[in-house]
Scaffold this active site. Structure first.
Site, PDB file in Angstrom:
ATOM      1  N   GLY A 285       0.821  -1.201   0.000  1.00  0.00           N
ATOM      2  CA  GLY A 285       0.000   0.000   0.000  1.00  0.00           C
ATOM      3  C   GLY A 285       0.854   1.249   0.000  1.00  0.00           C
ATOM      4  O   GLY A 285       2.087   1.194   0.092  1.00  0.00           O
TER       5      GLY A 285
ATOM      6  N   ALA B  50      -2.893   0.180   7.136  1.00  0.00           N
ATOM      7  CA  ALA B  50      -4.255  -0.276   7.406  1.00  0.00           C
ATOM      8  C   ALA B  50      -5.228   0.710   6.782  1.00  0.00           C
ATOM      9  O   ALA B  50      -4.928   1.896   6.645  1.00  0.00           O
ATOM     10  CB  ALA B  50      -4.510  -0.393   8.901  1.00  0.00           C
ATOM     11  N   ASP B  51      -6.381   0.202   6.405  1.00  0.00           N
ATOM     12  CA  ASP B  51      -7.432   1.073   5.882  1.00  0.00           C
ATOM     13  C   ASP B  51      -8.218   1.712   7.017  1.00  0.00           C
ATOM     14  O   ASP B  51      -8.697   2.835   6.891  1.00  0.00           O
ATOM     15  CB  ASP B  51      -8.356   0.274   4.960  1.00  0.00           C
ATOM     16  CG  ASP B  51      -7.611  -0.309   3.780  1.00  0.00           C
ATOM     17  OD1 ASP B  51      -6.929   0.462   3.077  1.00  0.00           O
ATOM     18  OD2 ASP B  51      -7.678  -1.535   3.566  1.00  0.00           O
TER      19      ASP B  51
ATOM     20  N   LYS C  97      -8.086  -4.277   6.480  1.00  0.00           N
ATOM     21  CA  LYS C  97      -7.028  -4.214   5.490  1.00  0.00           C
ATOM     22  C   LYS C  97      -7.510  -4.874   4.204  1.00  0.00           C
ATOM     23  O   LYS C  97      -8.475  -5.615   4.214  1.00  0.00           O
ATOM     24  CB  LYS C  97      -5.761  -4.920   5.994  1.00  0.00           C
ATOM     25  CG  LYS C  97      -5.057  -4.159   7.117  1.00  0.00           C
ATOM     26  CD  LYS C  97      -3.790  -4.850   7.590  1.00  0.00           C
ATOM     27  CE  LYS C  97      -2.833  -5.197   6.483  1.00  0.00           C
ATOM     28  NZ  LYS C  97      -2.441  -4.027   5.662  1.00  0.00           N
TER      29      LYS C  97
ATOM     30  N   GLY D 212      -7.438  -2.956   1.051  1.00  0.00           N
ATOM     31  CA  GLY D 212      -7.743  -1.995   0.001  1.00  0.00           C
ATOM     32  C   GLY D 212      -6.832  -2.140  -1.200  1.00  0.00           C
ATOM     33  O   GLY D 212      -7.205  -1.814  -2.320  1.00  0.00           O
ATOM     34  N   GLY D 213      -5.636  -2.682  -0.964  1.00  0.00           N
ATOM     35  CA  GLY D 213      -4.698  -2.946  -2.054  1.00  0.00           C
ATOM     36  C   GLY D 213      -4.780  -4.348  -2.605  1.00  0.00           C
ATOM     37  O   GLY D 213      -3.934  -4.764  -3.402  1.00  0.00           O
TER      38      GLY D 213
ATOM     39  N   GLU E 289      -0.913 -10.536   3.326  1.00  0.00           N
ATOM     40  CA  GLU E 289      -0.689  -9.654   4.469  1.00  0.00           C
ATOM     41  C   GLU E 289      -1.028 -10.355   5.781  1.00  0.00           C
ATOM     42  O   GLU E 289      -0.288 -10.250   6.769  1.00  0.00           O
ATOM     43  CB  GLU E 289      -1.521  -8.380   4.320  1.00  0.00           C
ATOM     44  CG  GLU E 289      -1.001  -7.436   3.256  1.00  0.00           C
ATOM     45  CD  GLU E 289      -1.913  -6.256   3.011  1.00  0.00           C
ATOM     46  OE1 GLU E 289      -1.410  -5.209   2.574  1.00  0.00           O
ATOM     47  OE2 GLU E 289      -3.137  -6.372   3.248  1.00  0.00           O
TER      48      GLU E 289
ATOM     49  N   LYS F  26      -7.104   7.344   9.598  1.00  0.00           N
ATOM     50  CA  LYS F  26      -7.445   5.918   9.587  1.00  0.00           C
ATOM     51  C   LYS F  26      -7.978   5.428  10.937  1.00  0.00           C
ATOM     52  O   LYS F  26      -8.466   4.302  11.033  1.00  0.00           O
ATOM     53  CB  LYS F  26      -6.212   5.087   9.192  1.00  0.00           C
ATOM     54  CG  LYS F  26      -5.620   5.460   7.839  1.00  0.00           C
ATOM     55  CD  LYS F  26      -6.594   5.206   6.712  1.00  0.00           C
ATOM     56  CE  LYS F  26      -6.065   5.710   5.376  1.00  0.00           C
ATOM     57  NZ  LYS F  26      -4.792   5.120   4.985  1.00  0.00           N
TER      58      LYS F  26
END
Length: 262
Positions: free
Chosen positions: A34, A91-92, A102, A104-105, A111, A129
């Site tokens: 990310g 982290a998102d 997590k 988003g990527g 991960e 976040k």
């Protein structure tokens, strides 16, 4: 070199720079994925280059592996490393108990595998976040392509019995086609708005046939490093309850910014 970083990139850099200070010579590290994790890889590479720091990095995605190699970090597989001293990742979202969303990527599977194979997980993030309740960011769920629509229906059925505010489930696309993870799976994004019981939801999702893994990281993160747009940074440790405040000198970032192409 860019004239000035945006406040959000300054925050990400500050968090990454502070987290990399935790790395010791000889460590085996999990390297996250990310935009914030990319700052961490650059900061780590600077220490390798300038201090002769010896580390082995296990990337959580193809793109992190490519960046780490390009910057001179020794990259190994998790099978080669077997166990890790420390994983640093973004982290998102994160809450007061250091539960995370997590993925988003689209790298949530690797991960989570890497994070759980580590003695310690440190999350780096900008202040935005941090949330009171998880769920404003869509929850990613990695699913097998075969029968994915049936899996989607089972997920929607499961959500009916969960403490969430929204129940929309969408297939993540790359252009007009489904986005593929490194493992060639699909991602379903769950638009839940608020998750009342993240532990219960995570367990329920992973019981569904076709689900590979979900983006809820429960009882995995040990430490959170939060950066701010003015260079301030805070480090909070869940186990000790201690918090440290500091400030990152942005002038020291010149050699890192120099290798940025955008």
């Amino acid at each position: 070199m860019p004239a000035e970083l945006s406040p959000i990139d300054t925050a990400k850099f500050a968090a990454a720079r502070r987290a990399v200070d935790l790395v010791q010579d000889g460590m085996k590290l999990g390297l996250g994925t990310g935009s914030t994790a990319a700052w961490m890889v650059r900061c780590l590479a600077e220490r390798v280059r300038e201090e002769g720091l010896r580390v082995q990095g296990v990337p959580t995605s193809t793109r992190t592996a490519e960046l780490a190699r390009a910057l001179g970090i020794q990259v190994v597989t998790l099978d080669e490393a077997k166990w890790l001293d420390l994983t640093i990742d973004g982290a998102d979202e994160f809450d007061a108990d250091f539960n995370l969303i997590k993925g988003g990527g689209a790298a949530l599977l690797q991960e989570k595998i890497v994070a759980t194979a580590s003695d310690r997980m440190v999350v780096i993030a900008d202040a935005a976040k941090e949330v009171a309740h998880l769920g404003a960011f869509p929850l990613p769920v990695e699913v097998i392509p075969f029968g994915w629509q049936s899996t989607k229906m089972l997920i929607e059925e499961t959500l009916e019995g969960m403490d969430v505010l929204g129940r929309e489930v969408t297939l993540r696309l790359s252009g007009d086609a489904p986005l593929l993870t490194d493992e060639k799976n699909y991602i379903l994004d769950l638009h839940l708005k608020r998750i009342g019981e993240p532990r219960k939801l995570g367990l329920a999702l992973n019981q569904i046939a076709g689900v590979v893994e979900n983006g809820l990281f429960i009882d995995i993160c040990d430490t959170v490093v939060v950066g701010h747009g003015d260079g301030r940074v805070s480090l909070r440790d869940l186990q000790s309850g201690q918090a440290e405040e500091g400030f990152i000198d942005m002038d020291r970032a010149r050699n890192i910014f120099a290798d940025l192409g955008d």
